[in-house]
Design a protein around this motif. Structure first.
Motif: not given
Length: 388
Positions: A365-388
């Protein structure tokens, strides 16, 4: 006798609880315990600062305040609760914005090959949109985490303007989970003395009218039968909804909520618990409590958003702790599935799987900066052999 000892005696003394839901494939006599992950140990952090098991990779799909790749849309600040929806041969990931007054929600549309097609706003002008939940008819319920907060029903493809659903109650909303079998929507409340609710619509699929009910049980009960009672005034004025029914059970900081095949799982951050509501037999039990594992070994703390898979695994994100998403298996093993490093001032939000179960989306939500405003937010995708 300390709280840990009392809780252990209480839970074990309750006997073996059998869950109706398919997520727990067997009866168990205790809460989930630390153990080896089905995916193996976490490796060193990758270029995105994510520690993953072997065979998994990550990518950044959006950053707050920057254009989403290949589009002109600027991603919102403080990304929070999220969900995925099938869309043609691809899918859509929706994400709330937990900022005051202009919060709302945005969406990213992916093609079948996971390339980004478009990004856009699906809700605006709302207040501190924290978590929410997907409906069986393909809409996203975005919830305001403020006193007298509202629920908004949104359309992930942007085909309709979002609509307010105030008949679902005015309180400090957190998450929502739909139960199509009993045709109700479960709702958590993020207050130290919050409640666990369900909305009973007059017509399933139409959330404009219906009743709000609150779960009732003895204050100290962690396992056993429960009942539901109507909340007299869903608008919460002048008496907050959580204080209107004397028999209501109070939970310490309701957070994520996930329903699957007879069980509604919800988390409480104030005591680091994952609860299981057996909707078939109308009882609650503890699925995880960090006070009920050996001292100093709890892998999961700061419990927050939760999601699950068709195979029965739960994935619980941390707000605090060491910034992990932990897996809880149907066999009752809890272990880290991924960890974000170098972002101690943030929290993990919005875990959700693509419709095929091969990709997991979430945000810092706040990323590397940790800013309370949430300006550093980062959204990720992880791909792999998840269990079905």
């Amino acid at each position: 006798m300390d709280r840990r000892t009392v809780l252990r005696a209480t839970v074990l003394g309750a006997g073996t609880a059998t869950f109706a839901g398919a997520l727990w494939q067997q009866a168990f006599a205790a809460v989930a315990q630390p153990g080896p992950s089905p995916y193996g140990a976490l490796l060193a952090a990758d270029a995105n600062g994510i520690q993953l098991p072997a065979g998994f990779t990550s990518r950044v799909v959006a950053r707050s305040g920057q254009r989403v790749g290949g589009t002109s849309y600027v991603w919102h600040r403080a990304p929070d609760g999220g969900a995925c929806f099938a869309a043609g041969t691809g899918w859509i990931y929706v994400s709330n914005s937990e900022i005051p007054l202009t919060g709302g929600a945005s969406a990213i549309r992916f093609a079948a090959d996971a390339s980004i097609v478009s990004a856009y706003r699906i809700l605006g002008g709302t207040n501190v949109n924290c978590a929410g939940g997907a409906t069986p008819w393909g809409t996203w319920l975005s919830c305001e985490e403020v006193p007298l907060g509202r629920v908004f029903e949104t359309w992930p493809d942007g085909s309709r303007t979002a609509e307010e659903r105030t008949r679902m109650g005015r309180f400090t909303h957190e998450a929502a989970a739909c139960d199509p079998h009993r045709q109700v929507v479960y709702l958590t409340e993020d207050e130290p003395d919050g409640c666990f609710y369900r909305f009973v619509p007059d017509t399933w699929g139409d959330l404009r009218t219906g009743r709000v009910q609150v779960l009732c049980a003895p204050a100290d009960q962690v396992a056993g039968p429960v009942t539901w009672r109507d909340v007299p005034d869903r608008d919460g004025v002048p008496i907050p909804t959580r204080l209107q029914v004397g028999a209501a059970k109070h939970f310490n900081g309701g957070e994520g909520c996930w329903y699957d095949r007879g069980t509604c799982w919800f988390t409480t951050k104030g005591d680091n618990r994952v609860w299981a509501y057996d909707a078939v037999n109308q009882r609650i039990d503890l699925a995880y409590d960090d006070d009920l594992v050996p001292a100093g070994t709890a892998p999961l703390t700061g419990v927050d958003n939760i999601t699950g898979t068709g195979g029965g695994d739960l994935y619980v994100a941390e707000d605090g702790g060491n910034l992990e998403i932990n897996i809880i298996t149907p066999a009752g093993v809890v272990a880290p599935m991924l960890r974000i490093v170098g972002q101690d001032g943030s929290e993990i939000t919005g875990p959700a799987f693509s419709p095929d179960g091969r990709r997991l989306y979430f945000s810092s939500q706040r990323g590397i900066s940790g800013a309370s405003s949430g300006s550093g937010g980062i959204t990720y995708e992880v791909t792999g052999p998840f269990r079905s």
